[in-house]
Motif scaffolding. Sequence first.
Motif, short mmCIF file in Angstrom:
data_model
loop_
_atom_site.label_atom_id
_atom_site.label_comp_id
_atom_site.label_asym_id
_atom_site.label_seq_id
_atom_site.Cartn_x
_atom_site.Cartn_y
_atom_site.Cartn_z
N HIS A 53 0.82 -1.23 0.00
CA HIS A 53 0.00 0.00 0.00
C HIS A 53 0.85 1.27 0.00
O HIS A 53 0.45 2.29 0.55
CB HIS A 53 -0.96 0.02 1.19
CG HIS A 53 -1.80 -1.22 1.31
ND1 HIS A 53 -2.78 -1.55 0.41
CD2 HIS A 53 -1.77 -2.23 2.22
CE1 HIS A 53 -3.34 -2.70 0.75
NE2 HIS A 53 -2.75 -3.14 1.85
N LEU A 54 2.01 1.20 -0.62
CA LEU A 54 2.88 2.36 -0.71
C LEU A 54 2.80 3.03 -2.08
O LEU A 54 3.11 4.22 -2.20
CB LEU A 54 4.33 1.96 -0.44
CG LEU A 54 4.64 1.40 0.95
CD1 LEU A 54 6.09 0.96 1.03
CD2 LEU A 54 4.31 2.42 2.02
N THR A 74 1.19 6.42 -2.35
CA THR A 74 -0.08 6.52 -1.66
C THR A 74 0.09 7.37 -0.40
O THR A 74 1.21 7.62 0.04
CB THR A 74 -0.58 5.13 -1.24
OG1 THR A 74 0.32 4.61 -0.26
CG2 THR A 74 -0.66 4.19 -2.44
N PRO A 75 -1.02 7.82 0.20
CA PRO A 75 -0.90 8.55 1.48
C PRO A 75 -0.18 7.75 2.56
O PRO A 75 0.52 8.32 3.40
CB PRO A 75 -2.36 8.81 1.86
CG PRO A 75 -3.08 8.87 0.55
CD PRO A 75 -2.40 7.84 -0.31
N ASP A 76 -0.33 6.40 2.54
CA ASP A 76 0.34 5.57 3.55
C ASP A 76 1.86 5.71 3.47
O ASP A 76 2.56 5.52 4.47
CB ASP A 76 -0.03 4.10 3.36
CG ASP A 76 -1.41 3.78 3.92
OD1 ASP A 76 -1.95 4.63 4.65
OD2 ASP A 76 -1.94 2.70 3.62
N ALA A 77 2.38 6.01 2.29
CA ALA A 77 3.83 6.14 2.13
C ALA A 77 4.39 7.30 2.94
O ALA A 77 5.59 7.35 3.21
CB ALA A 77 4.18 6.30 0.65
N GLY A 78 3.52 8.24 3.34
CA GLY A 78 3.98 9.37 4.14
C GLY A 78 4.61 8.95 5.44
O GLY A 78 5.44 9.66 6.01
N ARG A 79 4.26 7.74 5.93
CA ARG A 79 4.83 7.26 7.19
C ARG A 79 6.31 6.93 7.06
O ARG A 79 7.01 6.79 8.07
CB ARG A 79 4.07 6.02 7.67
CG ARG A 79 2.59 6.27 7.93
CD ARG A 79 1.97 5.08 8.60
NE ARG A 79 0.52 5.18 8.63
CZ ARG A 79 -0.28 4.29 9.22
NH1 ARG A 79 0.25 3.25 9.82
NH2 ARG A 79 -1.59 4.44 9.21
N LEU A 80 6.77 6.77 5.83
CA LEU A 80 8.19 6.50 5.62
C LEU A 80 9.04 7.75 5.77
O LEU A 80 10.26 7.66 5.80
CB LEU A 80 8.40 5.91 4.22
CG LEU A 80 7.79 4.53 3.95
CD1 LEU A 80 7.95 4.16 2.49
CD2 LEU A 80 8.43 3.47 4.85
N PHE A 81 8.38 8.90 5.81
CA PHE A 81 9.10 10.17 5.87
C PHE A 81 8.68 10.92 7.13
O PHE A 81 7.87 11.85 7.08
CB PHE A 81 8.81 11.02 4.62
CG PHE A 81 9.06 10.28 3.34
CD1 PHE A 81 10.34 10.13 2.86
CD2 PHE A 81 8.00 9.74 2.62
CE1 PHE A 81 10.59 9.45 1.67
CE2 PHE A 81 8.23 9.06 1.43
CZ PHE A 81 9.53 8.91 0.96
#
Length: 214
Positions: A53-54, A74-81
């Motif tokens: 889901h990235l 995706t918006p979920d990828a924001g957690r990687l930053f």
Amino acid sequence: MIPLANEQFWSSTRGRIVLMLRAGNRTVNELAEALVVTDNAVRAHLIALERDHLVRQAEPRKGIRKPNRTYVLTPDAGRLFPKEYAVILGHLLAELKDRYPPELVVELIRAVGHRMAPDQRAAVAAAGLMDRPANALAVLRDLGGFCQSEERDGMVVLSCSDCPLAAVVASHPEVCRLVETILTDVLGNLVRERCRPPQCRFEVKVNGTPRTSP
């Protein structure tokens, strides 16, 4: 599952794809050329990133013979930053507690919750969710929490293994009232926080007259 964003991940082909997509949408060919790998290798990594889901497919881009499929984060990828919001919030709460009595600090925290609630209410309405557990979980997920719900004795109990405010709640437990207020406003039912950091827990009263948070 979102991967651990460590140095090993960022130096991998998959991590480099994520970094490239952070700058904007890309085609398979563009990614392959930049990474000096085959198109098939890029597609395999994109499939894995979609599974996590990235990454998702975006609007196709016009090509010479046919449209070229593009990919975006995706918006979920924001957690990687990770950002410094938690640090700033922690210092802000510490300053408020140094300057004002505890009851005023809680009042201010609730005021912020009331201010945030309309945006969450609109998002829930747009999603077409009908029952309160789904609404509550959607709000907590949007705030960054991973939660589950169960019905018990006329209440919906929300338990979160990933607290959206985990970085500050240990030092400032009163910040849980922020989420409590948002949930109460959005659901129209009384919500009480029963958090024991690092575990989040909220009880939603489903019987009786709906009300707003005090």
